[in-house]
Design a protein around this motif. Structure first.
Motif, PDB file in Angstrom:
ATOM      1  N   ARG A  69      20.962   4.959  30.095  1.00 37.45           N
ATOM      2  CA  ARG A  69      22.202   5.726  30.269  1.00 37.45           C
ATOM      3  C   ARG A  69      22.977   6.562  29.381  1.00 37.45           C
ATOM      4  NH1 ARG A  69      24.835   3.607  35.926  1.00 37.45           N
ATOM      5  NH2 ARG A  69      22.853   2.682  36.794  1.00 37.45           N
ATOM      6  N   THR A  70      23.573   7.559  29.732  1.00 33.99           N
ATOM      7  CA  THR A  70      24.324   8.103  28.742  1.00 33.99           C
ATOM      8  C   THR A  70      25.659   7.583  28.525  1.00 33.99           C
ATOM      9  OG1 THR A  70      25.526   9.637  30.367  1.00 33.99           O
ATOM     10  CG2 THR A  70      23.053  10.402  29.535  1.00 33.99           C
ATOM     11  N   HIS A 128      25.580   8.381  33.186  1.00 31.51           N
ATOM     12  CA  HIS A 128      24.530   8.956  33.908  1.00 31.51           C
ATOM     13  C   HIS A 128      23.035   8.391  33.534  1.00 31.51           C
ATOM     14  CE1 HIS A 128      27.565  11.735  35.156  1.00 31.51           C
ATOM     15  NE2 HIS A 128      27.816  12.099  33.664  1.00 31.51           N
ATOM     16  N   ARG A 129      22.284   8.302  34.818  1.00 34.79           N
ATOM     17  CA  ARG A 129      21.141   7.805  34.463  1.00 34.79           C
ATOM     18  C   ARG A 129      20.087   9.035  33.416  1.00 34.79           C
ATOM     19  NH1 ARG A 129      20.999   6.902  40.300  1.00 34.79           N
ATOM     20  NH2 ARG A 129      21.158   4.833  40.715  1.00 34.79           N
ATOM     21  N   GLN A 171      19.402  14.570  42.943  1.00 32.92           N
ATOM     22  CA  GLN A 171      21.007  14.400  43.148  1.00 32.92           C
ATOM     23  C   GLN A 171      21.459  15.854  43.761  1.00 32.92           C
ATOM     24  OE1 GLN A 171      23.615  12.561  41.609  1.00 32.92           O
ATOM     25  NE2 GLN A 171      22.102  11.223  41.830  1.00 32.92           N
ATOM     26  N   GLU A 216      18.222  11.161  35.792  1.00 36.03           N
ATOM     27  CA  GLU A 216      19.165  12.371  36.329  1.00 36.03           C
ATOM     28  C   GLU A 216      19.477  13.529  35.614  1.00 36.03           C
ATOM     29  OE1 GLU A 216      21.439   9.979  39.854  1.00 36.03           O
ATOM     30  OE2 GLU A 216      22.376  10.240  37.798  1.00 36.03           O
ATOM     31  N   VAL A 217      19.781  13.247  34.135  1.00 40.15           N
ATOM     32  CA  VAL A 217      19.853  13.835  33.244  1.00 40.15           C
ATOM     33  C   VAL A 217      18.772  14.726  32.835  1.00 40.15           C
ATOM     34  CG1 VAL A 217      20.451  14.144  30.849  1.00 40.15           C
ATOM     35  CG2 VAL A 217      21.845  12.796  32.235  1.00 40.15           C
ATOM     36  N   LYS A 247      29.168  15.898  31.942  1.00 38.02           N
ATOM     37  CA  LYS A 247      28.687  15.564  33.507  1.00 38.02           C
ATOM     38  C   LYS A 247      27.239  16.175  33.585  1.00 38.02           C
ATOM     39  CE  LYS A 247      33.211  15.702  34.987  1.00 38.02           C
ATOM     40  NZ  LYS A 247      34.320  16.264  35.573  1.00 38.02           N
ATOM     41  N   LEU A 248      26.655  15.682  34.938  1.00 36.89           N
ATOM     42  CA  LEU A 248      25.453  16.240  35.078  1.00 36.89           C
ATOM     43  C   LEU A 248      25.302  17.797  35.248  1.00 36.89           C
ATOM     44  CD1 LEU A 248      23.906  13.550  37.824  1.00 36.89           C
ATOM     45  CD2 LEU A 248      23.044  14.063  35.833  1.00 36.89           C
ATOM     46  N   GLY A 275      23.201  10.616  25.227  1.00 38.09           N
ATOM     47  CA  GLY A 275      23.621  11.891  26.049  1.00 38.09           C
ATOM     48  C   GLY A 275      23.884  13.199  24.999  1.00 38.09           C
ATOM     49  N   TYR A 299      24.552  19.324  32.221  1.00 37.78           N
ATOM     50  CA  TYR A 299      23.200  19.156  31.649  1.00 37.78           C
ATOM     51  C   TYR A 299      22.504  20.230  32.478  1.00 37.78           C
ATOM     52  CZ  TYR A 299      24.233  15.015  29.040  1.00 37.78           C
ATOM     53  OH  TYR A 299      24.812  14.010  28.168  1.00 37.78           O
TER      54      TYR A 299
END
Lengths: 756, 139
Positions: free
Chosen positions: A603-604, A608-609, A756, A612-613, A687-688, A662, A691
């Protein structure tokens, strides 16, 4: 068009700060508002004839007021005075901060110095010098601390629980007082019982009316007194309804009952009482302190005390508070050094106020610290309170300074609170004073403050208190009740405290109990003579101070990452395809991932996973019709080099570098390593969507466009304090996996989780 | 004998010699003795001897004024609580209406309780209060 305003908005911002609730007073010596010197202060001087002090600071004997007279007769040593008064004040000031001049030499000289002389000398020291001199001059070597234990309901169950907790934190003394004065006896019994839980040796006082306080001490519930106030002008003294002789008589009375006592004085009291004679705060306090030495009390509580908030409004006021503490210890008095009445709403001013005392040490750094919440403090909020006590524990750890306290694990606190509540309930039942219900007891054990309790109310307490007083219940009855109900250890502890008064060992200067033994200025004298001498934090004590809660280590980081490992396994698969190659076409963007990315770390720092990133970036690149490849680097874990290496492999010459925590960068093949296109350094707030935008911008650069750089908005969070320990530990996991010369590996990433 | 800093703390160097008012020594004052009803508050009171010993120690470590306070305290050990509080009250501003009231208290301290230092101390207060007009009526 932006309108012109009538003020700079920064001032409006400042108006909202707690600091603006503090009020500040102009220097005005004629009206008593001057910290260090006033035109009305006398010049130092002394006349001695036939062993008699015939003039003191410019006042002839027949003009002496009560205070002059007492100081001349009982403080000044006529043998020492001529020598001490003849010395240049500047010379003595230098000796105070000279580690080669021993404390004893300066203490002996102080016996011959007048209030004006003492004030003149310490006035020459700056704040740092005062703190240093204080550290050198204080009487006992080992520092200690005192707690307030009170609550807004005078609830004895809570008093017992809070006393036990204060004892466990390591306070050497606890002090209580009441909302309703007739509740004094109940408060005394409750704190005496609570203070006997866990260990013995915490001294205890119940601040109440002079005569009542002495009676409570006679019944054996308390072991010291400190609210014997003295003042620096005659009119203040008589308005305080005492004289130096009445207070000195009281001091002898306490000694005759084997009860430790100290006086109270401090800057601002004469000013508050309206009889300041236009003298400076420091000069008036020097008079108080000479009086106290003359009275033969072992110590003082000074440093403003109730006058501290007023003193802090005056220029140099906080430095003055330090200076008056210095005079106290120079006069060889135990010093409970104030830091009690909260003198400011500004947490910065609070921290700045306490620091010199924490690092210099003091017999009792606070007199006392609020071990309870602010609203429960019946003395008024302290400088540091239950709310902020952990901040103080951390300051001890930061500076490796012994502030007298030791971190207390939560489970131990609950255990002690339960024990204390059961003990006081048993005593009340046994003595037929009250029968607290289970609900009352439980509500107190887990309460942070009296707002959370459903327990005894002030009126209930009054009946208990009056009964204790009228029935003549003594500590012996309480000890018996404890033992009968199975609280044998507490009974022993309480008896041990009462036994202190037989030898009177704890009546000596700066006495406290540590590990069941007397520690005072007699057997633990401050022997500071430079580095390596005086009080030093031992290795054992250092480890205690360090042991605050929620401390991260690498094991802890790996454990929390392991929790995410399975979760990530459901969302992403990394398949190693062998050595990475240069992309042939210019529609190729490379994402370079770090050695531990998805393998050890999942995770970051924003939570965040990584799946997902990575997914967000890949999607954004592909959305522009470009190809996106993932390459794992193991020769470096540095973001810039990850990015640059990725860019060099990319057909487009544009690469992204990203670490597991991250932190990410967009790089271009022909740039210097640390001169990237865009950097996303604040991973905890990235946040996502950032990214995703990062991926889109990388694509834009690859297409030869000039996109608007992504700005991750930050609101001034102390990112370093929140994340750096974790980040450093995580980064070490990454660097631990690097291998010089390891070739980049092409990775096939399959996202298997929900998008997402 | 005169005590010195080497005798300090008395409770550790010679616990057997530290006794309460009724002669019970420190090691005898145990929880079991308390539970057996053998210990009263009087057994937990300091003696003039202990205070004198502490005065010696204080003087030995260079604290003569503290020593004097312990010696005044030693004289008050036998003085009943009520009389102590009465004299304290009398020493407060405006309580005594004349010097004589204080001198009378001093005489009782000297005559009844052999409290010579305390007596002199009260006399000194009387003289000071007269000089500073403290015997004035307070409403």
């Amino acid at each position: 068009m932006t309108p012109k305003l009538n003020r700079w908005k920064r001032f409006a911002d400042w108006d909202e700060r707690p600091l603006r609730l503090d009020k500040f007073a102009a220097e005005d010596p004629a009206n008593g508002f001057s910290a260090f010197s006033s035109p009305a202060d006398p010049k130092p001087g002394i006349g001695i004839k036939g062993g008699r002090v015939v003039s003191l600071d410019g006042v002839l004997e027949h003009d002496y007021d009560m205070i002059d007279r007492f100081i001349a007769r009982h403080h000044i040593d006529p043998e020492v005075a001529p020598e001490a008064m003849a010395l240049e004040s500047a010379t003595i000031a230098r000796w105070l901060v000279d580690m080669n001049v021993p404390r004893e030499k300066l203490v002996r000289l102080a016996h011959g110095m007048t209030p004006a002389k003492l004030a003149e000398v310490v006035s020459q020291l700056n704040a740092l010098e005062i703190a240093f001199a204080y550290s050198k001059m204080r009487a006992r070597k080992t520092p200690g601390n005192q707690a307030h234990v009170t609550n807004a309901k005078d609830d004895p169950l809570q008093l017992a629980a809070d006393a036990a907790t204060a004892v466990a934190f390591g306070f050497d003394e606890i002090e209580t007082t009441m909302r309703v004065s007739r509740n004094a006896w109940s408060n005394a019994v409750a704190c005496a019982v609570g203070g006997a839980v866990g260990r013995w040796g915490t001294l205890f006082q119940c601040s109440s009316e002079e005569a009542e306080e002495l009676r409570i001490a006679m019944a054996g519930f308390t072991s010291y007194a400190e609210t014997v106030s003295v003042y620096g002008t005659e009119k203040s003294f008589t308005d305080g309804d005492d004289t130096p002789w009445s207070k000195a008589f009281l001091a002898a009375a306490y000694a005759s009952r084997g009860v430790k006592m100290r006086c109270t004085s401090g800057a601002g009291s004469e000013l508050l009482m309206g009889f300041h004679e236009a003298k400076s705060l420091l000069y008036l306090e020097a008079r108080c302190l000479c009086l106290q030495r003359g009275m033969g009390v072992q110590g003082t509580q000074n440093g403003g005390i109730d006058g501290a908030p007023l003193t802090a409004t005056i220029p140099g006021g906080v430095r003055e508070l330090m200076a008056e503490n210095l005079i106290a210890v120079w006069l060889d008095l135990e010093c409970a050094s104030g830091n009690d009445a909260r003198s400011t709403e500004s947490e910065i001013r609070v921290g700045a106020k306490i620091l010199p005392y924490l690092i210099a040490g003091s017999d009792l750094i606070c007199s006392g610290m609020g071990s309870i919440l602010k609203y429960d403090n019946s003395f008024n909020p302290s400088l540091i309170n239950g709310e902020e006590l952990e901040d103080y524990l951390v300051l001890q750890r930061d500076f490796e300074a012994d502030g007298g306290l030791t971190p207390l694990p939560e489970s131990r606190a609950i255990e002690l609170r339960e024990r204390a509540v059961e003990a006081i309930a048993a005593v009340f039942e046994e003595l037929d004073l009250s029968s607290p219900t289970e609900d009352m007891k439980i509500s107190v054990v887990y309460a942070s403050g009296s707002d959370d309790t459903r327990s005894l109310m002030p009126r209930d307490v009054s009946f208990i208190s009056e009964a204790i007083k009228e029935r003549g219940i003594t500590v012996i009855d309480v000890i018996k009740a404890l033992a009968k109900r199975g609280f044998r250890e507490e009974a022993e502890n309480l008896l041990d405290v009462v036994k202190l008064r037989l030898s009177g060992d704890y009546l000596q200067t700066s006495a406290m109990i540590r590990d069941g033994r007397i520690v005072s200025a007699v057997n633990d004298p401050n022997d500071y003579l430079g580095p390596g001498s005086g009080y030093r934090v031992s290795e054992e004590r250092r480890l205690q101070l360090n042991d605050i809660r929620d401390v991260l280590d690498q094991k802890e980081v790996l454990r929390s990452e392991a929790l995410h490992e399975k979760d990530e396994a459901r969302h992403i698969r990394y398949r190693n395809l062998g050595p990475a190659t240069n992309g042939p076409a210019n529609d190729d963007v490379v994402i370079g991932i770090s050695p531990a990315f998805g393998l050890k770390l999942y995770r970051t720092t924003a939570g965040h996973r990584l799946s997902e990133v990575l997914g967000a970036m890949l999607d954004a690149i592909r959305a522009r019709g470009l190809k996106a490849r993932v390459v794992r680097f193991r020769h470096t874990a540095d973001t810039s080099f990850l990015g640059l290496s990725a860019a060099r492999l990319a057909g487009s010459g544009i690469g992204i570098g990203i670490q597991a925590k991250g932190t990410a960068v967009i790089h271009q093949r022909d740039r210097q390593p640390h001169n990237n296109l865009e950097l996303f350094s604040n991973a905890p707030i990235t946040k996502l969507e950032h990214y995703r935008a990062l991926g889109a911008n990388a694509a834009a650069y690859a297409l030869g466009e000039m996109p608007e750089p992504i700005v991750v908005p930050q609101r001034g969070e102390a990112m370093g304090s929140r994340y750096h320990a974790r980040v450093a530990l995580i980064y070490a996991i990454e660097t631990g996996l690097t291998e010089a010369g390891a070739a980049p590996e092409e990775v096939d990433v399959v996202l298997t989780g929900a998008k997402q | 004998m005169t005590h010195t800093r080497a005798d300090y703390p008395l409770a550790e160097t010679r616990p057997g010699a530290v006794t309460g008012k009724h002669g019970k020594a420190l090691p005898e004052i145990t929880l079991d003795a308390v539970l057996a009803g053998e210990v009263t508050m009087e057994d937990l009171r300091i003696t003039p001897q202990a205070l004198q010993a502490q005065a010696d120690v204080a003087r030995d470590v260079g604290r003569p004024t503290l020593a004097l306070n312990f010696e005044r305290g030693a004289e008050l050990v036998e003085v009943p609580q009520d009389f102590i509080m009465q004299v304290y009250e009398l020493l407060r501003p405006g309580r005594a209406k004349s010097k004589e009231e204080l001198l009378e208290a001093a005489a009782t301290m000297r005559g009844t309780y052999q409290a010579e230092r305390i007596a002199r101390f009260i006399e000194e207060a009387a003289e000071t209060y007269a000089a500073r007009g403290l015997f004035t009526f307070r409403f």
